[in-house]
Design a protein around this motif. Structure first.
Motif, PDB file in Angstrom:
ATOM      1  N   THR A   6      10.619  -3.295  28.317  1.00 32.84           N
ATOM      2  CA  THR A   6      10.711  -1.892  28.734  1.00 32.84           C
ATOM      3  C   THR A   6       9.392  -1.314  29.180  1.00 32.84           C
ATOM      4  N   VAL A   7       8.255  -1.985  28.853  1.00 34.76           N
ATOM      5  CA  VAL A   7       6.977  -1.399  29.187  1.00 34.76           C
ATOM      6  C   VAL A   7       6.836  -1.154  30.671  1.00 34.76           C
ATOM      7  N   HIS A   8       7.326  -2.070  31.478  1.00 34.95           N
ATOM      8  CA  HIS A   8       7.256  -1.856  32.915  1.00 34.95           C
ATOM      9  C   HIS A   8       8.616  -1.486  33.490  1.00 34.95           C
ATOM     10  N   HIS A   9       9.545  -1.115  32.603  1.00 32.79           N
ATOM     11  CA  HIS A   9      10.840  -0.669  33.110  1.00 32.79           C
ATOM     12  C   HIS A   9      10.740   0.825  33.386  1.00 32.79           C
ATOM     13  N   THR A  10      10.282   1.135  34.571  1.00 30.98           N
ATOM     14  CA  THR A  10      10.186   2.513  34.996  1.00 30.98           C
ATOM     15  C   THR A  10      11.321   2.738  35.950  1.00 30.98           C
ATOM     16  N   LYS A  11      11.540   3.975  36.343  1.00 37.54           N
ATOM     17  CA  LYS A  11      12.484   4.255  37.371  1.00 37.54           C
ATOM     18  C   LYS A  11      11.716   3.856  38.604  1.00 37.54           C
ATOM     19  N   ASP A  12      10.698   3.036  38.318  1.00 37.26           N
ATOM     20  CA  ASP A  12       9.798   2.211  39.025  1.00 37.26           C
ATOM     21  C   ASP A  12      10.327   1.819  40.362  1.00 37.26           C
ATOM     22  N   ARG A  13      10.515   2.845  41.135  1.00 38.15           N
ATOM     23  CA  ARG A  13      10.754   2.550  42.538  1.00 38.15           C
ATOM     24  C   ARG A  13       9.484   1.953  43.102  1.00 38.15           C
ATOM     25  N   GLU A  14       9.630   1.145  44.130  1.00 35.43           N
ATOM     26  CA  GLU A  14       8.442   0.628  44.811  1.00 35.43           C
ATOM     27  C   GLU A  14       7.883   1.767  45.639  1.00 35.43           C
ATOM     28  N   ALA A  81       0.047   5.344  26.683  1.00 30.88           N
ATOM     29  CA  ALA A  81       0.632   4.962  27.973  1.00 30.88           C
ATOM     30  C   ALA A  81       1.547   3.754  27.854  1.00 30.88           C
ATOM     31  N   ASP A  82       1.435   3.004  26.747  1.00 29.73           N
ATOM     32  CA  ASP A  82       2.359   1.888  26.523  1.00 29.73           C
ATOM     33  C   ASP A  82       3.753   2.373  26.145  1.00 29.73           C
ATOM     34  N   TYR A  83       3.867   3.653  25.770  1.00 28.44           N
ATOM     35  CA  TYR A  83       5.140   4.170  25.277  1.00 28.44           C
ATOM     36  C   TYR A  83       5.628   5.413  26.026  1.00 28.44           C
ATOM     37  N   TYR A  84       4.694   6.249  26.460  1.00 22.92           N
ATOM     38  CA  TYR A  84       5.080   7.519  27.077  1.00 22.92           C
ATOM     39  C   TYR A  84       4.797   7.500  28.578  1.00 22.92           C
ATOM     40  N   PRO A  85       5.540   8.285  29.364  1.00 31.31           N
ATOM     41  CA  PRO A  85       5.318   8.326  30.815  1.00 31.31           C
ATOM     42  C   PRO A  85       3.909   8.785  31.172  1.00 31.31           C
ATOM     43  N   TRP A 194       3.794  12.652  42.970  1.00 34.77           N
ATOM     44  CA  TRP A 194       3.566  11.297  43.470  1.00 34.77           C
ATOM     45  C   TRP A 194       3.557  10.202  42.400  1.00 34.77           C
ATOM     46  N   VAL A 195       3.286  10.525  41.147  1.00 33.15           N
ATOM     47  CA  VAL A 195       3.341   9.503  40.106  1.00 33.15           C
ATOM     48  C   VAL A 195       4.801   9.190  39.796  1.00 33.15           C
ATOM     49  N   PRO A 196       5.197   7.924  39.813  1.00 29.71           N
ATOM     50  CA  PRO A 196       6.607   7.561  39.595  1.00 29.71           C
ATOM     51  C   PRO A 196       7.135   8.016  38.234  1.00 29.71           C
ATOM     52  N   GLU A 197       8.423   8.267  38.189  1.00 30.80           N
ATOM     53  CA  GLU A 197       9.094   8.610  36.934  1.00 30.80           C
ATOM     54  C   GLU A 197       9.175   7.374  36.042  1.00 30.80           C
ATOM     55  N   GLU A 198       9.045   7.576  34.747  1.00 30.41           N
ATOM     56  CA  GLU A 198       9.164   6.487  33.780  1.00 30.41           C
ATOM     57  C   GLU A 198      10.008   6.954  32.600  1.00 30.41           C
ATOM     58  N   GLU A 199      10.597   6.006  31.925  1.00 32.18           N
ATOM     59  CA  GLU A 199      11.352   6.303  30.723  1.00 32.18           C
ATOM     60  C   GLU A 199      10.475   6.119  29.497  1.00 32.18           C
TER      61      GLU A 199
END
Length: 474
Positions: A6-14, A81-85, A194-199
């Motif tokens: 989940t650490v890099h599971h962002t709404k991690d659009r490219e 930053a390992d846990y929060y957006p 501009w910063v991507p959304e993250e969970e």
């Protein structure tokens, strides 16, 4: 889903190319505000001391308090930053940074000024902490180049900060230095966009362990700056408690497995030693310029400026070199520049200021190269769940490097003049103690280089050109 997944599971659009360019430029701009906020106030210390009628030990807290909170904050935010957006952490940090600056501008007394500086540090620490995490997370293909831009920005801002501080403080008043930080609020809505959304990631943070580690770090910094033995005792006790806590808890603040990774530990140690040399140069050279040449603050700033501006422009090229040749190659190159530059400054100490300035330029170019190559190496060495705290420790040691260098070389400069030269090519005279100091700095760089080569020559894939050329960010 596990934490490592989940650490890099962002709404991690490219990110599209335009957004990447905008985000990188904005990140560079806000880094200038954050870094200059630390270096600008160095030259304002005499004015603050006079305004509030303070002793030297009292006014030193304007810098000591800031560095202490800033260094610890860089680590804490890296772990968060390992846990929060990242977007949420940056929003909090920029607002707190600006509020602290506003309080500082209107501070009616010294106590309020110290509170303002602590608030600034607590908020501003998010910026360099996340400045090295954002490329690792959102620019994976252009990581080296982006790290180069970030590192060159830090080097440039470190060099021009004293010039801006001296100019603004001389023409207006030291209070107006705070307005640079307030202006950082302008960047906030653009970061939000501009910063991507993250969970929010799964897992918990060991806040007790974080508190113990932070208190231990603060005690060490206080000992380095004051040399009071009680702080050293406090550091030792807190370290024991932190180790106990780490062994007891299932998910500690700093995982022992990460510190057992020799490539990680040697990389951050190499960075610490190389950065100590650079901060040592930046600490000693202004003192030498004042004692040997009786130069003004602005004149000293102009001696530093060629190196700072060159590092700002060439740092990006260093990032591109990381992408082409690998981080290991650039670390070696950086340490050679830093060590070689230290030897040149040792040789030409006492010559015309412009000669010293050119010699410093050689070492200064190594600053962004060390930062960018080290950050790139760490992001490849660490697992995703360790990236935040791993780079946080890297940032913490960089800040501590400045404090350690200033304390050690300040104590040496207070000793009696020496008559024996460690550099057979240097002049003999009042410059001798400075020449010897620069030789010692060069030896530190050589030790760091030796340690790095001995460790990484056996690492698979080290010192080999990457198989493919990454895409470009302009």
């Amino acid at each position: 889903m596990s934490l490592s997944q989940t650490v890099h599971h962002t709404k991690d659009r490219e990110l599209d190319e335009l957004t990447k360019k905008r985000l990188l430029r904005l990140l560079s701009l806000i880094l200038i505000f954050a870094v200059m906020n630390g270096t600008m106030f160095n030259v304002a210390i005499p004015d603050i001391q006079s305004h509030f009628g303070l002793s030297s030990s009292e006014v030193s807290w304007v810098l000591t308090g800031y560095i202490m909170v800033y260094a610890v904050g860089a680590l804490i935010y890296g772990k968060l930053a390992d846990y929060y957006p990242i977007k949420s952490i940056l929003t909090f940090g920029i607002i707190l940074f600006s509020l602290g600056a506003l309080l500082g501008f209107f501070s009616p007394n010294f106590f309020t000024l110290i509170i303002a500086r602590i608030l600034q540090a607590a908020g501003g620490a998010t910026i360099p902490a996340l400045g090295f995490i954002i490329p690792a997370r959102f620019f994976p293909k252009e990581r080296g180049k982006v790290f180069g831009v970030i590192s060159s920005t830090v080097a440039f801002a470190s060099g021009v900060g004293p010039i801006v501080g001296g100019t603004v403080g001389g023409w207006l008043d030291w209070r107006f230095l705070f307005l640079f930080s307030v202006a950082s609020l302008i960047a906030l809505p653009f970061f939000r966009q501009w910063v991507p959304e993250e969970e929010r990631k799964e897992g918990t943070i060991d806040f007790l362990g974080a508190g113990l580690f932070s208190a231990a770090t603060a005690s060490l910094l206080l000992f380095v700056t004051t040399l009071l033995p009680w702080f050293l005792l406090s550091f030792a006790v807190l370290c024991v408690l932190f180790i106990w806590r780490t062994m007891k808890v299932s998910d500690p603040f700093i995982r022992p497995d990460m510190l057992k990774n020799k490539y990680y530990t040697v990389t951050i140690l190499t960075s610490f030693l190389g950065t100590s040399v650079l901060f040592g140069l930046l600490f000693v050279i202004p003192i030498m310029m004042r004692q040997l040449y009786d130069m003004s603050t602005l004149g000293i700033g102009l001696v530093l400026f060629p190196g700072a501006i060159s590092a700002g422009f060439l740092g990006r090229l260093g990032g591109e070199l990381v992408d082409r040749r690998g981080g290991e190659f650039v670390v070696v190159l950086a340490l050679c520049l830093v060590g070689g530059g230290s030897f040149l400054i040792s040789t030409f100490a006492g010559y015309a200021p412009w000669v010293v300035s050119l010699a410093l330029l050689v070492a200064y170019i190594g600053f962004p190269l060390i930062q960018s190559s080290t950050a790139n190496l760490l992001s490849s060495i660490l697992s995703p769940r360790e990236t935040g705290v791993g780079i946080g420790i890297f940032n913490l040691l960089n800040f501590m490097a400045g404090a350690v260098s200033s304390a050690v070389f300040g104590a040496v400069l207070e000793s009696q003049r020496v008559s024996l030269s460690m550099n057979p090519f240097s002049r003999h005279g009042d410059n001798l103690i400075f020449s010897n100091l620069y030789i010692c700095l060069g030896l530190v760089a050589a030790a760091a280089l030796t340690l790095f080569l001995a460790t990484f020559k056996k690492r698979p894939g080290a010192f080999h050109q990457p198989a493919s050329k990454p895409s470009e960010v302009h």
